[in-house]
Design a protein around this motif. Structure first.
Motif, PDB file in Angstrom:
ATOM      1  N   VAL A 225       0.845  -1.198   0.000  1.00 49.60           N
ATOM      2  CA  VAL A 225       0.000   0.000   0.000  1.00 49.60           C
ATOM      3  C   VAL A 225       0.886   1.256   0.000  1.00 49.60           C
ATOM      4  O   VAL A 225       1.883   1.313   0.720  1.00 49.60           O
ATOM      5  CB  VAL A 225      -0.992  -0.040   1.201  1.00 49.60           C
TER       6      VAL A 225
ATOM      7  N   ARG B 263      -2.916  -1.782   7.579  1.00 46.40           N
ATOM      8  CA  ARG B 263      -2.996  -2.161   6.161  1.00 46.40           C
ATOM      9  C   ARG B 263      -1.756  -2.915   5.713  1.00 46.40           C
ATOM     10  O   ARG B 263      -1.845  -3.913   5.001  1.00 46.40           O
ATOM     11  CB  ARG B 263      -3.175  -0.918   5.279  1.00 46.40           C
TER      12      ARG B 263
ATOM     13  N   LEU C 164     -15.310  -9.643   3.277  1.00 50.25           N
ATOM     14  CA  LEU C 164     -15.438  -8.605   2.239  1.00 50.25           C
ATOM     15  C   LEU C 164     -14.762  -9.074   0.944  1.00 50.25           C
ATOM     16  O   LEU C 164     -15.329  -8.932  -0.151  1.00 50.25           O
ATOM     17  CB  LEU C 164     -14.808  -7.283   2.728  1.00 50.25           C
TER      18      LEU C 164
ATOM     19  N   ALA D 256      -1.886  -6.426   6.727  1.00 47.87           N
ATOM     20  CA  ALA D 256      -2.848  -7.277   6.005  1.00 47.87           C
ATOM     21  C   ALA D 256      -2.275  -7.763   4.672  1.00 47.87           C
ATOM     22  O   ALA D 256      -2.942  -8.481   3.938  1.00 47.87           O
ATOM     23  CB  ALA D 256      -4.141  -6.492   5.764  1.00 47.87           C
ATOM     24  N   GLN D 257      -1.046  -7.353   4.350  1.00 48.23           N
ATOM     25  CA  GLN D 257      -0.486  -7.649   3.029  1.00 48.23           C
ATOM     26  C   GLN D 257       0.739  -8.563   3.117  1.00 48.23           C
ATOM     27  O   GLN D 257       1.324  -8.748   4.176  1.00 48.23           O
ATOM     28  CB  GLN D 257      -0.091  -6.327   2.356  1.00 48.23           C
TER      29      GLN D 257
ATOM     30  N   MET E 278     -15.559   1.124   6.362  1.00 46.76           N
ATOM     31  CA  MET E 278     -15.308  -0.263   5.956  1.00 46.76           C
ATOM     32  C   MET E 278     -13.833  -0.618   6.193  1.00 46.76           C
ATOM     33  O   MET E 278     -13.516  -1.712   6.674  1.00 46.76           O
ATOM     34  CB  MET E 278     -15.633  -0.374   4.456  1.00 46.76           C
ATOM     35  N   GLY E 279     -12.954   0.336   5.870  1.00 44.45           N
ATOM     36  CA  GLY E 279     -11.518   0.112   6.076  1.00 44.45           C
ATOM     37  C   GLY E 279     -11.220  -0.119   7.547  1.00 44.45           C
ATOM     38  O   GLY E 279     -10.468  -1.038   7.909  1.00 44.45           O
TER      39      GLY E 279
ATOM     40  N   ALA F 223     -12.361  -2.761  -8.152  1.00 44.78           N
ATOM     41  CA  ALA F 223     -12.910  -3.097  -6.838  1.00 44.78           C
ATOM     42  C   ALA F 223     -13.849  -1.981  -6.352  1.00 44.78           C
ATOM     43  O   ALA F 223     -14.733  -2.227  -5.535  1.00 44.78           O
ATOM     44  CB  ALA F 223     -11.779  -3.333  -5.840  1.00 44.78           C
ATOM     45  N   ARG F 224     -13.648  -0.764  -6.848  1.00 48.34           N
ATOM     46  CA  ARG F 224     -14.572   0.327  -6.516  1.00 48.34           C
ATOM     47  C   ARG F 224     -15.833   0.237  -7.372  1.00 48.34           C
ATOM     48  O   ARG F 224     -16.946   0.410  -6.887  1.00 48.34           O
ATOM     49  CB  ARG F 224     -13.922   1.694  -6.765  1.00 48.34           C
TER      50      ARG F 224
ATOM     51  N   ASP G 185      -7.759  -1.881  -8.212  1.00 50.67           N
ATOM     52  CA  ASP G 185      -8.402  -1.043  -7.187  1.00 50.67           C
ATOM     53  C   ASP G 185      -9.635  -0.331  -7.779  1.00 50.67           C
ATOM     54  O   ASP G 185     -10.660  -0.183  -7.117  1.00 50.67           O
ATOM     55  CB  ASP G 185      -7.431   0.027  -6.660  1.00 50.67           C
TER      56      ASP G 185
ATOM     57  N   VAL H  42     -16.107  -9.221  -2.920  1.00 45.11           N
ATOM     58  CA  VAL H  42     -15.576  -8.298  -3.933  1.00 45.11           C
ATOM     59  C   VAL H  42     -14.697  -9.004  -4.972  1.00 45.11           C
ATOM     60  O   VAL H  42     -14.813  -8.744  -6.167  1.00 45.11           O
ATOM     61  CB  VAL H  42     -14.794  -7.137  -3.254  1.00 45.11           C
ATOM     62  N   HIS H  43     -13.833  -9.922  -4.524  1.00 50.87           N
ATOM     63  CA  HIS H  43     -12.850 -10.490  -5.467  1.00 50.87           C
ATOM     64  C   HIS H  43     -13.466 -11.241  -6.651  1.00 50.87           C
ATOM     65  O   HIS H  43     -13.039 -11.009  -7.790  1.00 50.87           O
ATOM     66  CB  HIS H  43     -11.832 -11.348  -4.722  1.00 50.87           C
TER      67      HIS H  43
ATOM     68  N   ARG I  62     -16.272   4.096   2.751  1.00 50.32           N
ATOM     69  CA  ARG I  62     -14.980   3.409   2.599  1.00 50.32           C
ATOM     70  C   ARG I  62     -14.102   3.554   3.845  1.00 50.32           C
ATOM     71  O   ARG I  62     -13.503   2.561   4.282  1.00 50.32           O
ATOM     72  CB  ARG I  62     -14.266   3.886   1.328  1.00 50.32           C
TER      73      ARG I  62
ATOM     74  N   PRO J  86      -2.889  -4.896  -6.380  1.00 48.30           N
ATOM     75  CA  PRO J  86      -2.238  -4.814  -5.070  1.00 48.30           C
ATOM     76  C   PRO J  86      -2.031  -6.191  -4.436  1.00 48.30           C
ATOM     77  O   PRO J  86      -1.011  -6.440  -3.807  1.00 48.30           O
ATOM     78  CB  PRO J  86      -3.214  -3.979  -4.239  1.00 48.30           C
TER      79      PRO J  86
ATOM     80  N   VAL K 105     -12.415  -3.746   8.371  1.00 46.80           N
ATOM     81  CA  VAL K 105     -11.750  -4.936   7.821  1.00 46.80           C
ATOM     82  C   VAL K 105     -10.248  -4.987   8.080  1.00 46.80           C
ATOM     83  O   VAL K 105      -9.677  -6.073   8.099  1.00 46.80           O
ATOM     84  CB  VAL K 105     -12.038  -5.138   6.314  1.00 46.80           C
TER      85      VAL K 105
ATOM     86  N   LEU L 225     -20.975   3.223  -0.363  1.00 45.95           N
ATOM     87  CA  LEU L 225     -20.185   2.482   0.618  1.00 45.95           C
ATOM     88  C   LEU L 225     -19.330   3.490   1.387  1.00 45.95           C
ATOM     89  O   LEU L 225     -18.661   4.331   0.785  1.00 45.95           O
ATOM     90  CB  LEU L 225     -19.283   1.459  -0.103  1.00 45.95           C
TER      91      LEU L 225
HETATM   92  C1  LIG Z   1     -11.885  -1.731   2.620  1.00 44.42           C
HETATM   93  C2  LIG Z   1     -12.029  -0.728   1.501  1.00 44.42           C
HETATM   94  C3  LIG Z   1     -13.512  -0.364   1.291  1.00 44.42           C
HETATM   95  C4  LIG Z   1     -11.248   0.541   1.911  1.00 44.42           C
HETATM   96  O1  LIG Z   1     -11.297   1.469   0.853  1.00 44.42           O
HETATM   97  P1  LIG Z   1     -10.200   2.627   0.664  1.00 44.42           P
HETATM   98  O2  LIG Z   1     -10.815   3.610  -0.284  1.00 44.42           O
HETATM   99  O3  LIG Z   1      -9.768   3.115   2.007  1.00 44.42           O
HETATM  100  O4  LIG Z   1      -8.934   1.922   0.017  1.00 44.42           O
HETATM  101  P2  LIG Z   1      -8.676   1.482  -1.528  1.00 44.42           P
HETATM  102  O5  LIG Z   1      -9.748   0.560  -1.980  1.00 44.42           O
HETATM  103  O6  LIG Z   1      -8.410   2.684  -2.361  1.00 44.42           O
HETATM  104  O7  LIG Z   1      -7.365   0.589  -1.382  1.00 44.42           O
HETATM  105  C5  LIG Z   1      -6.099   1.231  -1.130  1.00 44.42           C
HETATM  106  C6  LIG Z   1      -5.062   0.186  -0.856  1.00 44.42           C
HETATM  107  O8  LIG Z   1      -5.377  -0.556   0.328  1.00 44.42           O
HETATM  108  C7  LIG Z   1      -4.862  -1.869   0.197  1.00 44.42           C
HETATM  109  N1  LIG Z   1      -5.947  -2.866   0.291  1.00 44.42           N
HETATM  110  C8  LIG Z   1      -7.233  -2.773  -0.147  1.00 44.42           C
HETATM  111  N2  LIG Z   1      -7.910  -3.907   0.093  1.00 44.42           N
HETATM  112  C9  LIG Z   1      -7.041  -4.742   0.695  1.00 44.42           C
HETATM  113  C10 LIG Z   1      -7.136  -6.071   1.204  1.00 44.42           C
HETATM  114  N3  LIG Z   1      -8.292  -6.753   1.109  1.00 44.42           N
HETATM  115  N4  LIG Z   1      -6.009  -6.602   1.787  1.00 44.42           N
HETATM  116  C11 LIG Z   1      -4.853  -5.928   1.885  1.00 44.42           C
HETATM  117  N5  LIG Z   1      -4.706  -4.662   1.428  1.00 44.42           N
HETATM  118  C12 LIG Z   1      -5.779  -4.086   0.846  1.00 44.42           C
HETATM  119  C13 LIG Z   1      -4.216  -1.943  -1.197  1.00 44.42           C
HETATM  120  O9  LIG Z   1      -2.855  -1.624  -1.107  1.00 44.42           O
HETATM  121  C14 LIG Z   1      -4.927  -0.863  -1.947  1.00 44.42           C
HETATM  122  O10 LIG Z   1      -4.139  -0.388  -3.034  1.00 44.42           O
HETATM  123  C15 LIG Z   1     -11.442  -1.275   0.154  1.00 44.42           C
HETATM  124  O11 LIG Z   1     -10.045  -1.317   0.207  1.00 44.42           O
HETATM  125  C16 LIG Z   1     -11.972  -2.642  -0.244  1.00 44.42           C
HETATM  126  O12 LIG Z   1     -13.103  -2.768  -0.676  1.00 44.42           O
HETATM  127  N6  LIG Z   1     -11.133  -3.699  -0.087  1.00 44.42           N
HETATM  128  C17 LIG Z   1     -11.536  -5.045  -0.426  1.00 44.42           C
HETATM  129  C18 LIG Z   1     -11.340  -5.301  -1.894  1.00 44.42           C
HETATM  130  C19 LIG Z   1      -9.885  -5.571  -2.214  1.00 44.42           C
HETATM  131  O13 LIG Z   1      -9.312  -6.576  -1.777  1.00 44.42           O
HETATM  132  N7  LIG Z   1      -9.271  -4.666  -2.977  1.00 44.42           N
HETATM  133  C20 LIG Z   1      -7.869  -4.789  -3.319  1.00 44.42           C
HETATM  134  C21 LIG Z   1      -7.608  -5.017  -4.752  1.00 44.42           C
HETATM  135  S1  LIG Z   1      -8.700  -6.114  -5.621  1.00 44.42           S
END
Ligand SMILES: CC(C)(COP(=O)(O)OP(=O)(O)OC[C@H]1O[C@@H](n2cnc3c(N)ncnc32)[C@H](O)[C@@H]1O)[C@@H](O)C(=O)NCCC(=O)NCCS
Ligand SMILES: Nc1ncnc2c1ncn2[C@@H]1O[C@H](COP(=O)(O)OP(=O)(O)OP(=O)(O)O)[C@@H](O)[C@H]1O
Length: 198
Positions: free
Chosen positions: A9, A154, A82, A157-158, A68-69, A34-35, A31, A86-87, A65, A112, A72, A63
């Motif tokens: 991230v 965050r 989640l 989680a990666q 939700m962030g 996913a939005r 990303d 979403v995936h 965000r 990501p 999760v 949503l």
């Molecule tokens: C929880 C949510 C709503 C938070 O939204 P927010 O606008 O704050 O973050 P955004 O989506 O722009 O993500 C920013 C970064 O967070 C990190 N991130 C997002 N989802 C995840 C995840 N499930 N696990 C680890 N890192 C994540 C990534 O580095 C990503 O580039 C959103 O991240 C989400 O829906 N996540 C689940 C979907 C997902 O896994 N997306 C990642 C790519 S498919």
């Protein structure tokens, strides 16, 4: 040529993707997809509300965000829940976009969670953008209004940098200036082009 682009991230993936697009690559951004799949009125958003309740919506019905962030990234089971919604929707959109992407040239997939989802082998080459945790945290605090705790949750989680590097064809160390980054990305793009033509 299908190229995977990944990194932690706030490592600079979107910035690298934008430079690659300027250089002539087609970019598909996970990303962004996913939005899109949880925009207002989508079955994706309905499924999220079904699983998490209506309190994850803003007053306008989008949503929430940040909320939700906060949920999760502090609870692995909820994150998995989640992701399980979403995936699959993201993969389905991916398949559609891939089908309509040009069959020649360089198509970059900005994902990501490329390493976490075990998909690295599907690509002809993988670019990993890497920065120290401290730089990730500084950029997140500066740009996104998160607390240090949010930022570290965050990262936790990666996948680790070592796990990402293990699948990398190219590592881009994004510790210099934006100009340094542009220079390195151009170098990588030229090499990709050579490989695509070989
Ligand atoms: C929880 C949510 C709503 C938070 O939204 P927010 O606008 O704050 O973050 P955004 O989506 O722009 O993500 C920013 C970064 O967070 C990190 N991130 C997002 N989802 C995840 C995840 N499930 N696990 C680890 N890192 C994540 C990534 O580095 C990503 O580039 C959103 O991240 C989400 O829906 N996540 C689940 C979907 C997902 O896994 N997306 C990642 C790519 S498919
Ligand atoms: N070399 C650099 N020097 C200074 N700032 C940078 C550099 N590279 C990227 N940035 C900035 O850091 C922030 C994060 O970069 P970017 O949005 O490209 O990361 P990302 O990996 O796509 O993030 P996310 O994981 O949220 O999708 C942006 O504000 C970007 O402009």
């Amino acid at each position: 040529m299908r190229v995977g682009l990944t990194g932690g991230v706030a490592s600079g993936k979107s910035t690298v993707a934008a430079i690659l697009a300027e250089l002539g690559a087609v970019v598909i951004d996970a990303d962004l997809l996913a939005r899109e799949v949880v925009e207002q009125g989508t079955p994706g958003l309905a499924a999220v509300v079904e699983a998490f309740g209506p309190t994850v919506l803003t007053a306008d019905g989008d949503l929430d965000r940040p909320k939700m962030g906060a949920i999760v990234f502090n609870d692995t089971e909820k994150r998995r829940l989640l992701e399980s919604i979403v995936h699959p929707l993201v993969f389905a959109r991916y398949a559609e976009l891939e089908a309509s992407a040009p069959k020649t040239g360089i198509v970059v997939h900005d994902i990501p969670l490329l390493v976490e989802s075990g998909r690295a082998a599907e690509f002809d080459a993988v670019i990993v953008v890497d920065v120290p945790h401290q730089t990730q945290v500084e950029r997140m605090l500066r740009d996104r209004g998160w607390t240090e705790e949010d930022a570290r949750a965050r990262i936790a989680a990666q996948a680790s940098a070592a796990e990402r590097r293990a699948v990398a064809t190219f590592v881009i160390e994004n510790t210099g200036t934006l100009e340094d980054l542009r220079h390195r990305v151009t170098e990588v793009f030229e090499e990709l082009r050579r490989r695509a033509e070989a």
